[in-house]
Design a protein around this motif. Structure first.
Motif, short mmCIF file in Angstrom:
data_model
loop_
_atom_site.label_atom_id
_atom_site.label_comp_id
_atom_site.label_asym_id
_atom_site.label_seq_id
_atom_site.Cartn_x
_atom_site.Cartn_y
_atom_site.Cartn_z
N PRO A 156 16.49 -5.18 41.42
CA PRO A 156 16.06 -5.46 42.25
C PRO A 156 15.17 -6.26 41.42
O PRO A 156 15.12 -6.26 40.36
CB PRO A 156 15.07 -4.61 43.25
CG PRO A 156 15.40 -3.24 42.04
CD PRO A 156 16.98 -3.68 41.16
N PHE A 157 14.69 -7.27 41.87
CA PHE A 157 13.81 -8.16 41.25
C PHE A 157 13.04 -9.24 41.94
O PHE A 157 13.10 -9.82 43.83
CB PHE A 157 13.99 -9.66 39.89
CG PHE A 157 14.99 -10.64 40.91
CD1 PHE A 157 14.70 -11.23 41.49
CD2 PHE A 157 16.53 -9.97 41.45
CE1 PHE A 157 15.50 -12.51 41.98
CE2 PHE A 157 17.17 -10.84 41.73
CZ PHE A 157 17.15 -12.21 42.15
N LEU A 158 11.48 -10.07 42.05
CA LEU A 158 10.66 -10.36 42.62
C LEU A 158 10.23 -11.48 41.72
O LEU A 158 9.41 -11.15 40.76
CB LEU A 158 9.54 -9.16 43.05
CG LEU A 158 8.98 -10.12 43.93
CD1 LEU A 158 9.51 -10.91 45.48
CD2 LEU A 158 7.60 -9.59 43.97
N VAL A 159 10.31 -13.15 41.93
CA VAL A 159 9.58 -13.82 40.97
C VAL A 159 8.39 -14.46 41.81
O VAL A 159 8.74 -15.05 43.16
CB VAL A 159 11.07 -14.90 40.92
CG1 VAL A 159 10.23 -16.51 40.49
CG2 VAL A 159 12.12 -14.26 40.65
N HIS A 160 7.84 -14.06 41.01
CA HIS A 160 5.99 -14.44 41.43
C HIS A 160 5.71 -15.95 40.83
O HIS A 160 6.35 -16.46 39.48
CB HIS A 160 4.77 -14.14 40.93
CG HIS A 160 4.83 -12.31 41.32
ND1 HIS A 160 4.23 -11.74 42.58
CD2 HIS A 160 5.50 -11.10 40.64
CE1 HIS A 160 5.09 -10.83 42.58
NE2 HIS A 160 5.37 -10.19 41.84
N VAL A 161 5.55 -17.11 41.80
CA VAL A 161 5.58 -18.35 41.41
C VAL A 161 4.05 -18.45 41.77
O VAL A 161 3.30 -18.78 42.51
CB VAL A 161 6.41 -19.69 42.28
CG1 VAL A 161 6.44 -20.43 42.56
CG2 VAL A 161 7.81 -18.60 42.55
N LEU A 162 3.40 -19.66 40.83
CA LEU A 162 2.22 -20.17 40.42
C LEU A 162 2.45 -21.22 41.06
O LEU A 162 2.67 -21.84 40.07
CB LEU A 162 1.71 -19.60 39.42
CG LEU A 162 0.28 -20.37 38.85
CD1 LEU A 162 -0.40 -19.69 40.03
CD2 LEU A 162 -0.24 -20.03 37.56
N PRO B 231 9.09 -27.13 39.84
CA PRO B 231 9.47 -26.21 40.82
C PRO B 231 10.58 -25.82 42.03
O PRO B 231 12.10 -26.40 41.34
CB PRO B 231 8.85 -27.65 42.23
CG PRO B 231 9.22 -28.39 42.02
CD PRO B 231 9.54 -28.82 40.12
N ILE B 232 10.63 -24.89 41.75
CA ILE B 232 12.21 -24.26 42.05
C ILE B 232 12.17 -24.59 43.92
O ILE B 232 11.78 -24.81 44.77
CB ILE B 232 11.76 -22.69 42.88
CG1 ILE B 232 11.05 -21.55 41.01
CG2 ILE B 232 12.83 -21.85 43.73
CD1 ILE B 232 10.85 -19.95 41.50
N ASP B 233 13.63 -25.22 43.24
CA ASP B 233 14.16 -25.94 45.26
C ASP B 233 14.93 -25.18 45.76
O ASP B 233 14.77 -23.76 45.83
CB ASP B 233 14.66 -27.43 44.52
CG ASP B 233 16.60 -26.69 43.66
OD1 ASP B 233 16.89 -25.87 44.49
OD2 ASP B 233 16.87 -27.20 42.75
N SER B 234 15.15 -25.38 46.68
CA SER B 234 15.41 -24.99 47.81
C SER B 234 17.35 -24.66 47.89
O SER B 234 17.75 -22.44 47.68
CB SER B 234 16.28 -25.50 49.49
OG SER B 234 17.40 -26.76 49.20
N PHE C 26 11.16 -14.23 46.58
CA PHE C 26 10.03 -15.51 45.53
C PHE C 26 8.90 -14.84 46.44
O PHE C 26 8.49 -14.98 48.11
CB PHE C 26 10.76 -16.67 46.12
CG PHE C 26 11.69 -16.82 44.87
CD1 PHE C 26 11.50 -17.40 44.25
CD2 PHE C 26 12.95 -16.83 45.63
CE1 PHE C 26 12.50 -17.76 42.87
CE2 PHE C 26 13.82 -17.48 45.32
CZ PHE C 26 13.99 -18.05 43.57
N HIS C 27 7.53 -14.72 44.94
CA HIS C 27 6.24 -14.72 45.76
C HIS C 27 5.41 -15.50 45.75
O HIS C 27 5.72 -16.06 44.34
CB HIS C 27 5.57 -13.50 45.55
CG HIS C 27 4.49 -12.90 45.96
ND1 HIS C 27 4.58 -12.99 47.20
CD2 HIS C 27 3.48 -12.49 44.86
CE1 HIS C 27 2.74 -12.51 47.34
NE2 HIS C 27 2.48 -12.88 45.66
N PHE C 28 5.09 -16.67 46.60
CA PHE C 28 4.22 -18.09 45.72
C PHE C 28 2.89 -17.56 45.55
O PHE C 28 2.26 -16.73 47.10
CB PHE C 28 4.46 -18.77 46.81
CG PHE C 28 6.24 -19.58 46.71
CD1 PHE C 28 6.20 -20.47 46.05
CD2 PHE C 28 7.05 -18.86 47.35
CE1 PHE C 28 7.73 -20.34 45.79
CE2 PHE C 28 8.20 -19.27 46.69
CZ PHE C 28 8.80 -20.10 46.31
N VAL C 29 2.44 -17.90 45.08
CA VAL C 29 0.73 -17.76 45.08
C VAL C 29 0.19 -18.51 44.27
O VAL C 29 0.65 -19.25 43.60
CB VAL C 29 0.13 -16.59 43.74
CG1 VAL C 29 -0.66 -16.28 42.75
CG2 VAL C 29 1.31 -15.35 43.58
#
Length: 70
Positions: free
Chosen positions: A7-13, A53-56, A66-69
């Motif tokens: 499992p993983f979660l990417v935090h995107v600033l 930026p991360i694309d679709s 993905f967690h956008f902050v």
């Protein structure tokens, strides 16, 4: 991670360049417990120029990872 089924979660600033610069320079001067290294203005600018930026297509099939902050 994904290939191994971990499992993983990417935090995107998601902050504009000026805000990111302000935060990095403040972190340089505050040197709190999470401080690891000084980031020069040149390094910041180079890294910012390389950032995309991360694309679709990168998010496809990864909903909830993905967690956008701001």
């Amino acid at each position: 991670l994904e290939v191994e089924g971990r499992p993983f979660l990417v935090h995107v600033l998601d902050a504009d360049r000026n805000e990111r610069r302000r935060r990095v320079m403040r972190r340089n001067s505050d040197r709190t417990e999470t401080f690891a290294m000084h980031v020069s203005e040149a390094v910041f600018e180079t890294a910012s120029d390389m950032w995309e930026p991360i694309d679709s297509t990168e998010q496809q099939g990864r909903l909830g990872r993905f967690h956008f902050v701001r």
